[in-house]
Design a protein around this motif. Sequence first.
Motif: not given
Lengths: 342, 163
Positions: A82-89, A125-131, A239-249
Amino acid sequence: MNLSQAIIELIWIVLGIIAIIVPVMIGVLAFTYAERKVLAFMHVRIGPNRVGPFGFFQPLADAIKLLHKEIIIPAVADKFIFILAPVLSIAPALAAWAVIPFAQGWVLANINAGILYVLAMTSFGAYGILLSGWASNSKYALFGSLRSAAQMVAYEIAMGFALIGVMLAAGSLNLSQIVLAQSGGIWHWYWLPLLPLFVVYLISGVSETNRAPFDVAEGESEIVAGYHVEYGGMAFGVFFLAEYSNMLLISALVSLFFLGGWLSPLQGIPGLETWFAWVPGVIWFLIKIIFFSFLYLWLRATFPRYRYDQIMRLGWKVLIPITLIWIVVVAVAARFNLPPWW
Amino acid sequence: MVKTIIRIIKSFTLWELFAGLLLTGKYFWKRKFTVQFPEEKTPVSPRFRGLHALRRYPNGEERCIACKLCEAVCPALAITIDSEQRADGSRRTKSYEIDLFKCIYCGMCEEACPVDSIVLTDMSHYHIAERGENILTKEKLLAIGDKYEEQIAAAREEEGRYR
């Protein structure tokens, strides 16, 4: 190479990382602000305007709010994952920026397999979401992550095939080489010769980042908030940061692959080219990123969410065949040096 | 056949999607007419039925004569009145209480009042923070009336010809 040299090199790398991460984070903050403003404007509203001039400090206020909130871990959740998932994201979302050339030579890791690295990181990045969905032990979170997984599988293929076209055209996997292969003005950028692949990449990029109209993984109206429904406070913020930096990416990648990265759009136009020769490449790159970021918001304001089976149909039955056909066309054109582009 | 070809061309050129984007793009530039609430307020009708008030005559005498018509007409039973004979022999209220939790702001008390004493002002921005504050006593009602008499009188003047 002795130790002190190694340390100095390490320090340079860390400085390079900071020089990338800080602008990306500022970009994310600006992006969340821009999202709220752009959506509001398209709804004929004003949007946030209370914190600072024109509400400009709203993202800071949001960040402070998230930092203050308690991170609640559900009793039945798998705490470690649960804690690892955002990091993986967020880790791959930031790591992928390492190979992005911001201008001629402005790249942290100028590796030859740049495209492969980018594909690996964006898929990771999908692993973060999956986990996160699995570890939450909540039905909506699980639904969200399962949807996201199936969607990723479908669109990753179309994305990869679209990039194969770029590789064929550029004859390289190195991102800087790909950009340089597009030099020669706006008509030589790959958006035109690879137009179907450009559109496919753009669509699967939106899908890859789980954004509207492909945001079934979050689907507020169906499954509450999808995979991050059990997350609160900064765990959600990550998660929020990951989503938005992915969009920028993805915006940056589309600019690199199809819109000539840092190259000036005025190249090859007499007069204008010399007038705007002083504009550094990174500015053109930023303008392109901002254009695609705006497109993300524009799409979100315009299109209703796809039904789940429609997403699958679009991915498997439309996008993948189109890319397959166009790869053949590009391959033939590149092999026999067909005019006007090869 | 032709229709199918047109449909295929339309879907592959993303025709409908561009049309949609164009529409939202147009709205992006439209004038925004959001009212910035605490700074700006929407116009309030003189007929607006908000917080209650008890009015006085210009000479300072309270208008209410404790006829209890408002109490009788109140559909929510929100008004409670006790009357007495004042020292000068006139009939007055001993207590006049309105329970804001019961009140449905129908305005029938105002319509029933023969002396235009109980009125509904156009104030809608008030809050009840403590238990008990929802009971407007005679003193509170008269104070509200004193404070906003000008507005109340102006609204009654404007609406007078329709009554």
